[in-house]
Design an enzyme around this catalytic site. Sequence first.
Site, mmCIF file in Angstrom:
data_model
loop_
_atom_site.group_PDB
_atom_site.id
_atom_site.type_symbol
_atom_site.label_atom_id
_atom_site.label_comp_id
_atom_site.label_asym_id
_atom_site.label_seq_id
_atom_site.Cartn_x
_atom_site.Cartn_y
_atom_site.Cartn_z
ATOM 1 N N SER A 260 0.806 -1.210 0.000
ATOM 2 C CA SER A 260 0.000 0.000 0.000
ATOM 3 C C SER A 260 0.843 1.265 0.000
ATOM 4 O O SER A 260 1.943 1.308 0.540
ATOM 5 C CB SER A 260 -0.903 0.005 1.232
ATOM 6 N N LYS A 261 0.267 2.244 -0.612
ATOM 7 C CA LYS A 261 0.908 3.544 -0.766
ATOM 8 C C LYS A 261 1.295 4.161 0.582
ATOM 9 O O LYS A 261 2.268 4.889 0.684
ATOM 10 C CB LYS A 261 -0.084 4.453 -1.497
ATOM 11 N N ARG A 262 0.494 3.880 1.580
ATOM 12 C CA ARG A 262 0.767 4.495 2.874
ATOM 13 C C ARG A 262 2.066 3.971 3.476
ATOM 14 O O ARG A 262 2.770 4.684 4.173
ATOM 15 C CB ARG A 262 -0.395 4.197 3.837
ATOM 16 N N LYS A 263 2.364 2.726 3.223
ATOM 17 C CA LYS A 263 3.548 2.133 3.841
ATOM 18 C C LYS A 263 4.755 2.037 2.922
ATOM 19 O O LYS A 263 5.881 1.907 3.373
ATOM 20 C CB LYS A 263 3.198 0.729 4.355
#
Length: 494
Positions: A260-263
């Site tokens: 995921s983009k967040r991580k």
Amino acid sequence: MNLSPTGARRVRTRVAPSPTGDPHVGTAYVALVNYCFARKHGGDFILRIEDTDRARSTPESERAILEALHWSGLSWDEGPDVGGPFGPYRQSDRSAIYVRYADELLASGHAFRCFCTPERLEAMRAAQRAAGQQQKYDGHCLTVSPEESARRAAAGESFVVRMKVPESGVCIVHDLARGEIPFEFSTVDMQVLLKSDGLPTYHLANVVDDHLMEITHVIRGEEWVSSAPKHLLLYEYFGWEPPALMHLPLLRNPDKSKLSKRKNPTGILFYERMGYLPEALLNFLGLLLAPAPEGQEIFGVDVLIERLDLAKISLGGPVFDAAKLDWLNGQYLRALTTDELLARTAAWGFDRTRLERIAELAKSRIERLSDLAPTAGYLFAGRLAVTKDSFAGTKLDDDVLRKALALAMWRLDAERTFDKEVVERVLKGVGETLAVKFRDLSRVYYVAMTGSATSLPLFDSMELLGRDLCRERFRVALDPFGGVSAKEQKEWMR
RNA sequence: GGCGCCAUAGUCUAUCGGUUAGGACGCCGCCCUUUCAAGGCGGAGAGACGGGUUCAACUCCCGUUGGCGCUACCA
């Protein structure tokens, strides 16, 4: 019923990205297998744009996806940009087709109009949740007679078309790698096929298009396994032969959650901006698709085509190992001649236009030619080594600082385009939200984006750096502060 | 919660009942070397747990645990 790869029909595969964001490495991964499988069997590889989500699809995203896929070195025989005999290849250009097939299902009694309001559906689900029951459509509109249904639709009442599902029985999904996967029909929901805006959902569009485009093998992500019974049912309703199915494991973050983009950086273009060679990226993804004979881990797409065996793809979700990609990229870089290395470097970030722009920005700020490299160096770098101390000069406390970084990152992500005007608007907007003078706030951004509180103009720098690199730099800057929790993200986004 | 998928070192993987469980990244050490890399050589490091089946189980079956996915008028 599986089609033999060597069967009579010409093998046709596809990748069908949805243009709702940045081109994702997962798309490249799926595209790569489909491409190689088609090539291996002398078939065709098709690119189709699944933009049936009116609210989220954007032309910018579609363009970026094509660009990213082209950069990776993959090519397709048919697609929205190259055309082909089975077009159009953009689902928003095929709306009439889906309506026709939905009508066919309505007429044959395999589907029905549902007039339930979102509110009723939400209340229904809430009740099911509360009762600990499975959440699925309760069949409320199943009782509406065909005549009444037609009349209400003609009267302009809003409706969706749902597929009917047998109340009992089992659907066996044949997966090329997993074998038979059984699903009780009682656990399959009466999926919406046609939304109230008249556009199809993925489920209808994908089945109709795969059939009309004569796709023989559907190789897609694991997230589709549980909706495979719906698709198989649709093929049956239409009287069509279903394609062979194969579900690939999803790429993971180091903590094993879905990439995921967040991580993590997930954008194909991020890897491009970081200076990875596309052949290294494809080799890396290929390593997750075909077991390499000992000591033969460096190979190109041609070799992958030979080695690829869908039944042998490892099914555990592989962690995207950035360190291994680094090593691979180093191998590729080293294999280049000096001429090639220079040419690739120039094409990557030292093209004339970019250099001119940088020179203009730097001119008034240098006193010796030797100042240029240190002044503009950050524009040619990947991640910056920023620590808490780097932000020492700012007047903001840690919490505001974190918020400033995080809000900028998220809001920039939400923008369709990424240029200096957008950057300026968004960053200044964050200043207003936090009630901090932009003069005080900008220092934070200078440090995070350029590594220093004194450097070339911020907005230009960020445009030059590009969305993907900026996002990563925000992430890196946030890191020493402990990042941002999902909970905080939820609160702050309000 | 329901349904489904998955499970060999930190990571990617080989093994398709009998192996000292092999390789790659990363890590550590040595060599090479004006430094650092690169390169070469070597090392530590794995079958989640519990039951079966079998002469024999990492491999087959069941359960547990864990991870993941789906559970939208998103894909």
